[in-house]
Write an enzyme that holds these catalytic residues in place. Structure first.
Site, PDB file in Angstrom:
ATOM      1  N   GLY A 159       0.688  -5.095   0.961  1.00 56.88           N
ATOM      2  CA  GLY A 159      -0.510  -5.189   0.137  1.00 56.88           C
ATOM      3  C   GLY A 159      -0.233  -5.879  -1.199  1.00 56.88           C
ATOM      4  O   GLY A 159      -1.130  -6.504  -1.774  1.00 56.88           O
ATOM      5  N   GLU A 202       5.032  -5.134   7.022  1.00 51.63           N
ATOM      6  CA  GLU A 202       4.331  -4.035   7.706  1.00 51.63           C
ATOM      7  C   GLU A 202       4.843  -3.808   9.127  1.00 51.63           C
ATOM      8  O   GLU A 202       4.809  -2.699   9.647  1.00 51.63           O
ATOM      9  CB  GLU A 202       2.816  -4.317   7.763  1.00 51.63           C
ATOM     10  N   ALA A 256       0.862  -1.185   0.000  1.00 48.78           N
ATOM     11  CA  ALA A 256       0.000   0.000   0.000  1.00 48.78           C
ATOM     12  C   ALA A 256       0.896   1.231   0.000  1.00 48.78           C
ATOM     13  O   ALA A 256       2.055   1.170   0.437  1.00 48.78           O
ATOM     14  CB  ALA A 256      -0.886  -0.011   1.241  1.00 48.78           C
ATOM     15  N   GLU A 305      -0.424  -9.446  -0.437  1.00 48.28           N
ATOM     16  CA  GLU A 305      -1.837  -9.770  -0.172  1.00 48.28           C
ATOM     17  C   GLU A 305      -2.636  -9.834  -1.473  1.00 48.28           C
ATOM     18  O   GLU A 305      -3.486 -10.707  -1.649  1.00 48.28           O
ATOM     19  CB  GLU A 305      -2.427  -8.740   0.800  1.00 48.28           C
TER      20      GLU A 305
HETATM   21  C1  HXC Z   1       5.045   4.434  -1.104  1.00 47.18           C
HETATM   22  C2  HXC Z   1       6.973   3.506  -1.896  1.00 47.18           C
HETATM   23  C3  HXC Z   1       6.603   2.242  -1.370  1.00 47.18           C
HETATM   24  C4  HXC Z   1       5.351   2.146  -0.693  1.00 47.18           C
HETATM   25  C5  HXC Z   1       8.505   2.039  -2.336  1.00 47.18           C
HETATM   26  N1  HXC Z   1       8.161   3.335  -2.474  1.00 47.18           N
HETATM   27  N2  HXC Z   1       7.580   1.363  -1.664  1.00 47.18           N
HETATM   28  N3  HXC Z   1       6.200   4.575  -1.748  1.00 47.18           N
HETATM   29  N4  HXC Z   1       4.626   3.267  -0.578  1.00 47.18           N
HETATM   30  N5  HXC Z   1       4.893   0.999  -0.209  1.00 47.18           N
HETATM   31  C6  HXC Z   1       8.904   4.381  -3.154  1.00 47.18           C
HETATM   32  C7  HXC Z   1      10.062   4.894  -2.333  1.00 47.18           C
HETATM   33  O1  HXC Z   1       9.632   5.849  -1.402  1.00 47.18           O
HETATM   34  C8  HXC Z   1      10.922   5.491  -3.413  1.00 47.18           C
HETATM   35  O2  HXC Z   1      10.400   6.747  -3.782  1.00 47.18           O
HETATM   36  C9  HXC Z   1      10.721   4.562  -4.585  1.00 47.18           C
HETATM   37  O3  HXC Z   1       9.497   3.874  -4.337  1.00 47.18           O
HETATM   38  C10 HXC Z   1      11.812   3.532  -4.725  1.00 47.18           C
HETATM   39  O4  HXC Z   1      11.961   2.862  -3.484  1.00 47.18           O
HETATM   40  P1  HXC Z   1      13.382   2.698  -2.742  1.00 47.18           P
HETATM   41  O5  HXC Z   1      13.084   2.455  -1.327  1.00 47.18           O
HETATM   42  O6  HXC Z   1      14.288   3.840  -3.079  1.00 47.18           O
HETATM   43  O7  HXC Z   1      13.935   1.387  -3.464  1.00 47.18           O
HETATM   44  P2  HXC Z   1      14.868   0.254  -2.853  1.00 47.18           P
HETATM   45  O8  HXC Z   1      16.007   0.869  -2.081  1.00 47.18           O
HETATM   46  O9  HXC Z   1      15.182  -0.648  -4.000  1.00 47.18           O
HETATM   47  O10 HXC Z   1      13.969  -0.533  -1.806  1.00 47.18           O
HETATM   48  C11 HXC Z   1      12.835  -1.252  -2.246  1.00 47.18           C
HETATM   49  C12 HXC Z   1      11.941  -1.668  -1.050  1.00 47.18           C
HETATM   50  C13 HXC Z   1      11.578  -0.408  -0.230  1.00 47.18           C
HETATM   51  C14 HXC Z   1      12.693  -2.690  -0.182  1.00 47.18           C
HETATM   52  C15 HXC Z   1      10.704  -2.346  -1.638  1.00 47.18           C
HETATM   53  O11 HXC Z   1      11.068   0.585  -1.109  1.00 47.18           O
HETATM   54  C16 HXC Z   1      10.537  -0.678   0.821  1.00 47.18           C
HETATM   55  O12 HXC Z   1      10.845  -1.216   1.871  1.00 47.18           O
HETATM   56  N6  HXC Z   1       9.308  -0.264   0.543  1.00 47.18           N
HETATM   57  C17 HXC Z   1       8.206  -0.381   1.494  1.00 47.18           C
HETATM   58  C18 HXC Z   1       7.678  -1.809   1.565  1.00 47.18           C
HETATM   59  C19 HXC Z   1       6.579  -1.929   2.600  1.00 47.18           C
HETATM   60  O13 HXC Z   1       6.777  -1.668   3.786  1.00 47.18           O
HETATM   61  N7  HXC Z   1       5.398  -2.342   2.149  1.00 47.18           N
HETATM   62  C20 HXC Z   1       4.230  -2.483   3.027  1.00 47.18           C
HETATM   63  C21 HXC Z   1       3.448  -1.213   3.011  1.00 47.18           C
HETATM   64  S1  HXC Z   1       2.117  -1.252   4.139  1.00 47.18           S
HETATM   65  P3  HXC Z   1      11.290   8.086  -3.785  1.00 47.18           P
HETATM   66  O14 HXC Z   1      10.309   9.166  -4.045  1.00 47.18           O
HETATM   67  O15 HXC Z   1      11.980   8.141  -2.471  1.00 47.18           O
HETATM   68  O16 HXC Z   1      12.245   7.835  -4.921  1.00 47.18           O
HETATM   69  C22 HXC Z   1       0.967  -2.195   3.413  1.00 47.18           C
HETATM   70  C23 HXC Z   1      -0.288  -2.392   4.218  1.00 47.18           C
HETATM   71  C24 HXC Z   1      -1.248  -3.211   3.433  1.00 47.18           C
HETATM   72  O17 HXC Z   1       1.124  -2.678   2.331  1.00 47.18           O
HETATM   73  C25 HXC Z   1      -2.642  -2.848   3.756  1.00 47.18           C
HETATM   74  C26 HXC Z   1      -3.555  -3.146   2.588  1.00 47.18           C
HETATM   75  C27 HXC Z   1      -3.860  -2.011   1.694  1.00 47.18           C
END
Ligand code: HXC
Length: 258
Positions: free
Chosen positions: A109, A132, A66, A112
């Site tokens: 997400g 998460e 998400a 999921e």
């Molecule tokens: C918003 C995101 C994002 C996310 C990545 N980006 N994941 N933006 N929401 N979930 C953005 C980053 O901010 C960044 O933007 C760009 O994408 C590239 O990501 P990087 O982090 O620079 O890339 P990298 O170093 O290769 O790392 C990749 C990654 C990391 C390991 C996937 O991005 C990460 O940990 N992302 C979050 C994963 C996460 O926690 N997902 C769960 C979310 S909560 P900028 O602008 O900085 O370049 C969830 C709840 C579900 O899903 C509920 C149901 C709806």
């Protein structure tokens, strides 16, 4: 509805490909993208020319979860009013099979959504997880339930409590993934499968999907009863008559979808 973050292609072989298109943020699932996805899936579900759908991202990401930036400042009441999970319930109600073609990150997400699909083709690059916990929350779109049913309690606990990411091969061994292929073949493999499913009698496909999904929320007895009713119901279809007649006459069936 005009799609900003989703590319939809209908293929003549009877399936459609829906590709997430927010590459700058690893296909983070913001509310607009989810609204587009649900809108497209529901339209395709009603479209007689389409018998199967594929969800995919790009080589780097299926979806990295998400959109964290969209949620970061929300209060519990904001989240309640947004009710974003209502869209996920609509995806669960799609009647035609959905195949996920997953390369790169399928996190939160994204994982999921992958698990909401019926079949998963993953490329060797896939990284699957529920991270998460690392941002102070927990899975909210079915992760604790679908993951546990797919991989069992202890592995689900490990993934959900540590946020650990698993590889495509682990996903295959753990029952989250049907097949692992090199990244360049991932979408093609999903298309081959979609073509095959699209060539089957659609009413039987629909009732079979419904019966398999029923197993998640019923007892064995209730599920067997449900299965039996769907089986009997298929004897009201022209395709059952055609399928069995074609078998006896040693020819290929000509499905009518009725
Ligand atoms: C918003 C995101 C994002 C996310 C990545 N980006 N994941 N933006 N929401 N979930 C953005 C980053 O901010 C960044 O933007 C760009 O994408 C590239 O990501 P990087 O982090 O620079 O890339 P990298 O170093 O290769 O790392 C990749 C990654 C990391 C390991 C996937 O991005 C990460 O940990 N992302 C979050 C994963 C996460 O926690 N997902 C769960 C979310 S909560 P900028 O602008 O900085 O370049 C969830 C709840 C579900 O899903 C509920 C149901 C709806």
């Amino acid at each position: 509805m005009d799609y900003q973050f989703l590319l939809v292609t209908k293929e003549p072989a009877g399936f459609a490909v829906l590709q997430f298109n927010r590459p700058d943020v690893l296909n983070a699932l913001n509310m607009r993208l989810m609204e587009e996805l649900v809108d497209a899936l529901e339209q395709l579900d009603r479209d007689d020319e389409v018998r199967c759908m594929i969800l995919t991202g790009n080589e780097k990401a299926f979806a990295a979860g998400a959109d964290i930036k969209e949620m970061a400042d929300a209060s519990a009441v904001d989240m309640l009013i947004r009710d974003q999970f209502a869209r996920w319930d609509r995806i669960r109600k799609i009647k035609k099979p959905i195949i996920a073609a997953v390369s790169g990150f399928a996190l939160g997400g994204g994982c999921e959504l992958m698990m909401t699909c019926d079949i998963v083709i993953a490329s060797e690059s896939a990284k699957i997880g529920q991270p998460e916990i690392n941002i102070g929350v927990m899975p909210g779109a079915g992760g604790t339930q679908r993951l546990t049913r797919a991989v069992g309690k202890v592995k689900a606990m490990e993934m959900v409590l540590t946020g650990k990411t698993i590889s495509a091969q682990e996903g295959l061994q753990w029952g989250l993934v049907n097949k692992v292929v090199p990244v360049e073949y991932c979408l093609q493999e999903a298309k081959d499968l979609a073509r095959e499913i699209a060539s089957k009698p659609p009413v039987a496909v629909r009732l079979a999907k419904e019966a398999v999904l029923k197993s998640f929320d019923t007892t064995m007895e209730g599920g067997l009863e449900f299965e039996r009713k769907n089986f009997y119901l298929l004897f009201a279809s022209d395709d059952q008559k055609e399928g069995m007649e074609a078998f006896v006459q040693k020819r290929k069936p000509d499905w009518k979808g009725k």
